[in-house]
Scaffold this motif. Structure first.
Motif, short mmCIF file in Angstrom:
data_model
loop_
_atom_site.label_atom_id
_atom_site.label_comp_id
_atom_site.label_asym_id
_atom_site.label_seq_id
_atom_site.Cartn_x
_atom_site.Cartn_y
_atom_site.Cartn_z
N LEU A 1 0.86 -1.19 0.00
CA LEU A 1 0.00 0.00 0.00
C LEU A 1 0.89 1.23 0.00
CD1 LEU A 1 -2.90 1.16 0.30
CD2 LEU A 1 -2.52 1.15 2.76
N VAL A 2 0.74 2.07 -1.04
CA VAL A 2 1.47 3.33 -1.06
C VAL A 2 0.52 4.42 -0.57
CG1 VAL A 2 2.70 5.02 -2.47
CG2 VAL A 2 2.97 2.59 -2.93
N LEU A 3 0.92 5.00 0.54
CA LEU A 3 0.06 5.91 1.29
C LEU A 3 0.31 7.36 0.86
CD1 LEU A 3 -1.53 5.02 3.81
CD2 LEU A 3 0.35 5.96 5.15
N HIS B 1 -9.34 6.71 2.36
CA HIS B 1 -8.61 6.55 3.61
C HIS B 1 -9.20 5.46 4.51
CE1 HIS B 1 -11.59 9.28 5.34
NE2 HIS B 1 -11.15 8.93 6.54
N GLU B 2 -10.53 5.28 4.43
CA GLU B 2 -11.16 4.21 5.24
C GLU B 2 -10.70 2.84 4.73
OE1 GLU B 2 -12.69 4.01 7.95
OE2 GLU B 2 -12.90 6.16 8.27
N ALA B 3 -10.70 2.70 3.40
CA ALA B 3 -10.30 1.41 2.82
C ALA B 3 -8.83 1.11 3.13
CB ALA B 3 -10.55 1.42 1.32
N CYS B 4 -8.00 2.17 3.21
CA CYS B 4 -6.58 1.96 3.56
C CYS B 4 -6.48 1.34 4.96
CB CYS B 4 -5.81 3.29 3.54
SG CYS B 4 -5.54 3.93 1.90
N VAL B 5 -7.25 1.88 5.90
CA VAL B 5 -7.17 1.38 7.28
C VAL B 5 -7.81 -0.01 7.39
CG1 VAL B 5 -7.71 1.88 9.71
CG2 VAL B 5 -7.13 3.73 8.16
N ARG C 1 -4.97 7.57 10.57
CA ARG C 1 -6.22 7.53 9.79
C ARG C 1 -6.61 8.90 9.23
NH1 ARG C 1 -11.07 4.38 10.62
NH2 ARG C 1 -9.96 3.28 12.25
N ASN C 2 -6.53 9.93 10.08
CA ASN C 2 -7.01 11.25 9.65
C ASN C 2 -6.02 12.00 8.76
OD1 ASN C 2 -9.36 10.83 10.99
ND2 ASN C 2 -8.57 11.65 12.93
N GLN C 3 -4.84 11.46 8.65
CA GLN C 3 -3.85 12.14 7.78
C GLN C 3 -3.79 11.53 6.38
OE1 GLN C 3 -0.03 12.08 9.83
NE2 GLN C 3 -1.12 12.22 11.77
N ILE C 4 -4.54 10.44 6.16
CA ILE C 4 -4.43 9.73 4.88
C ILE C 4 -5.39 10.33 3.85
CG2 ILE C 4 -4.69 7.48 3.74
CD1 ILE C 4 -4.16 6.13 6.42
N ALA C 5 -4.85 10.75 2.70
CA ALA C 5 -5.72 11.22 1.62
C ALA C 5 -6.22 10.02 0.81
CB ALA C 5 -4.95 12.17 0.72
N GLY C 6 -5.41 9.00 0.74
CA GLY C 6 -5.78 7.78 0.00
C GLY C 6 -4.54 6.94 -0.23
N GLY C 7 -4.73 5.80 -0.88
CA GLY C 7 -3.58 4.93 -1.12
C GLY C 7 -3.75 4.14 -2.40
N ILE C 8 -2.62 3.66 -2.92
CA ILE C 8 -2.65 2.79 -4.10
C ILE C 8 -2.21 1.41 -3.63
CG2 ILE C 8 -1.77 2.38 -6.42
CD1 ILE C 8 -3.35 5.02 -6.23
N TYR C 9 -3.06 0.41 -3.84
CA TYR C 9 -2.76 -0.94 -3.38
C TYR C 9 -2.36 -1.82 -4.56
CZ TYR C 9 -3.26 -5.56 -1.38
OH TYR C 9 -3.01 -6.85 -0.98
N SER D 1 3.03 -4.59 3.16
CA SER D 1 4.12 -3.63 2.99
C SER D 1 3.50 -2.23 2.80
CB SER D 1 4.93 -4.07 1.78
OG SER D 1 5.43 -2.98 1.09
N VAL D 2 4.09 -1.25 3.47
CA VAL D 2 3.55 0.12 3.38
C VAL D 2 4.66 1.08 2.94
CG1 VAL D 2 2.57 2.05 4.71
CG2 VAL D 2 1.80 -0.29 5.17
N THR D 3 4.34 1.96 2.00
CA THR D 3 5.26 3.04 1.64
C THR D 3 4.59 4.36 1.97
OG1 THR D 3 6.27 1.80 -0.17
CG2 THR D 3 6.47 4.18 -0.28
N ASP D 4 5.27 5.18 2.74
CA ASP D 4 4.77 6.53 3.04
C ASP D 4 5.34 7.44 1.95
OD1 ASP D 4 4.15 9.01 4.05
OD2 ASP D 4 4.56 8.44 6.13
N PHE D 5 4.50 7.77 0.96
CA PHE D 5 4.98 8.41 -0.27
C PHE D 5 5.70 9.73 0.00
CE2 PHE D 5 4.46 11.15 -3.98
CZ PHE D 5 4.99 10.35 -4.97
N ALA D 6 5.09 10.60 0.81
CA ALA D 6 5.67 11.94 1.01
C ALA D 6 6.99 11.85 1.76
CB ALA D 6 4.69 12.81 1.77
N ARG D 7 7.06 10.94 2.73
CA ARG D 7 8.28 10.83 3.55
C ARG D 7 9.32 9.90 2.93
NH1 ARG D 7 4.94 14.05 5.80
NH2 ARG D 7 4.52 14.01 8.04
N LYS D 8 8.92 9.17 1.86
CA LYS D 8 9.82 8.21 1.19
C LYS D 8 10.36 7.18 2.19
CE LYS D 8 9.83 10.50 -2.80
NZ LYS D 8 8.40 10.67 -3.02
#
Ligand SMILES: Cc1cc2nc3c(=O)[nH]c(=O)nc-3n(C[C@H](O)[C@H](O)[C@H](O)COP(=O)(O)OP(=O)(O)OC[C@H]3O[C@@H](n4cnc5c(N)ncnc54)[C@H](O)[C@@H]3O)c2cc1C
Length: 418
Positions: A139-141, A170-174, A184-192, A293-300
């Motif tokens: 999941l790329v967050l 963001h709900e589906a990510c969690v 949860r409240n900081q997630i705009a969305g994710g690519i799975y 596996s999770v990638t935090d896109f903005a923080r790399k």
């Protein structure tokens, strides 16, 4: 043929595997007393087959000033007088066009899909390999709505290249990864992406060493390759002090150490270190650690579950060849991880690690022959060495054996990079 493989990281070991399978007699040399003690030791554990786009791209240049001035940014630049550094940077800037980025991504996807098929086959063929391998999905967050929107916009393009991915709110990510509840409240969305795997690269290397020893591959560990020397017939020889190492054909798979050794026989490869860090955190039995596996896109920053451990990796510092641990960078990585997965495990017991990614300006590895007739290259896998290892190794094995290769290798050859 007798083949000498220089370097027992993930690239050298997989190269030895395919050469041995092709009927060659293989000797593998490394300066350490055990295999995989450099960059292949504690990397991000991602077998990230669909996320291979090179760092060099049209969007990157505008981000660099911000990254370079903030000490907690994912990328840092420490200028020095090293001409190789400036040559690499110049080539990197030239590669930051959309056209080059798309071209490189297409080639890298072909290589990563080949690598995925080969990794799956390897896992089936070699049941003794024990390396926390999981078909985990990734999941790329995205925390920023604009960044998420442009990631969604790219899905169609990625699909044309063979990537099967889904956009999640963001709900589906969690839902898919409940350990993300703290952000949860900081997630705009994710690519799975369901088809991504995770595994421990060091354990992979150690398991593969066992298989190779059983099949007759000779290991010369604690052996420092001190020189390559020209020999009669347009060939080179590899030397460890006063001892000539055996092998008709020589493969260089020395990671970040490759460029300096190759330069001594007039072969230039554009490989320069991109320093990164990782933390390995023991997961608490009652903890809430990610499973996928999770990638935090903005923080790399990437996160992978390795059994009872969680691996966190990130940062790209252009800072020469030093492997010194930088306390400030590690503290930043730890802060990021604790904010995303506060209850994952015991952060005070984290193992800290630093590694040097053998990066090329365009993000393409260099696989194939050199102008010297018995000297071959398998170098420059950068941030994707574990992901691409099987594909690169099989391609090189086929080139040495003069068999047709599974994909076109021109783009990865020394001469095919213009
Ligand atoms: C922080 C970080 C995170 C990463 N995350 C990922 C990830 O999630 N997924 C992924 O696919 N990739 C990842 N990578 C990249 C990956 O780890 C590398 O691309 C890969 O390990 C490179 O393997 P290698 O065999 O080329 O180099 P190395 O593992 O460095 O192996 C080279 C070997 O050559 C030996 N050597 C060097 N000089 C000599 C000499 N003179 N004589 C004898 N031996 C010598 C060294 O001892 C070493 O064992 C990451 C890297 C870093 C730093």
């Amino acid at each position: 043929m007798d083949v000498l493989v220089l370097g027992a990281g993930v690239i050298g070991l997989t190269t030895a595997y395919y050469l041995n399978a092709g009927g060659h007699r293989v000797t593998i040399v490394d300066r350490h007393p055990e295999v995989a003690l450099e960059t292949s030791y504690a990397n991000g554990a991602q077998l990230s087959y669909s996320y291979v786009a090179p760092l060099a791209g049209p969007g990157i240049l505008s981000k660099i000033p911000g990254w370079l001035t903030r000490s907690d940014s994912p990328m840092r630049f420490h200028p020095s007088l090293d001409p190789d550094l400036w040559r690499w940077c110049l080539q990197f800037v030239r590669a930051c066009t959309r056209q080059q980025n798309v071209r490189s991504t297409r080639y890298l996807l072909q290589l990563s899909f080949l690598s995925r098929a080969l990794m799956h086959k390897l896992v089936d063929d070699e049941p003794s390999l024990d390396f926390n391998y999981v078909r985990s999905g990734k999941l790329v967050l995205h925390r920023d709505a604009n960044a998420f929107a442009s990631a969604v916009g790219l899905l169609e393009f990625q699909r044309t290249l063979g990537c099967e991915q889904q956009a999640l709110d963001h709900e589906a990510c969690v839902q898919i990864e409940p350990a993300l509840k703290a952000v949860r409240n900081q997630i705009a969305g994710g690519i799975y992406t369901a088809s991504e795997d995770t595994a421990d690269c060091y354990r992979f290397c150690v398991s593969l060493e066992k298989v190779l020893r059983e099949r007759g591959v000779v290991f010369e560990l604690a052996t420092d390759v001190s020189a390559l020397k020209h020999a009669p017939g347009g060939r080179v020889e590899a030397w460890a002090g006063t001892r000539r190492l055996p092998g008709e054909q020589i493969v260089v798979a020395l990671g970040c150490a490759s460029a300096k050794l190759l330069k001594t026989v007039g072969v230039g490869v554009p490989v320069y270190p991109l320093k990164g860090y990782s933390l390995t955190i023991p997961v608490r039995s009652c903890g809430i650690a990610p499973v996928i596996s999770v990638t935090d896109f903005a923080r790399k920053v990437v996160y992978a579950r390795l059994g009872e451990r969680m691996r966190v990796a990130g940062m790209a510092d252009i800072a020469g060849y030093s492997r010194a641990l930088n306390g400030h960078r590690l503290a930043t990585l730890r802060r990021e991880a604790e904010a995303v997965f506060p209850e994952a495990g015991d952060y005070s017991a984290a193992d800290e690690w630093v590694g040097l990614r053998p990066a090329t300006p365009r993000g393409l590895p260099v696989i194939g022959p050199t102008p010297i007739r018995n000297l071959w290259l398998n170098v420059g896998q950068g941030a994707l060495g574990f992901t691409l290892a099987t594909g690169c190794a099989q391609l090189l094995g086929d080139l040495i054996t003069q068999r047709p290769t599974a994909i076109d290798c021109t783009m990865f050859s020394l001469g095919g990079r213009s």
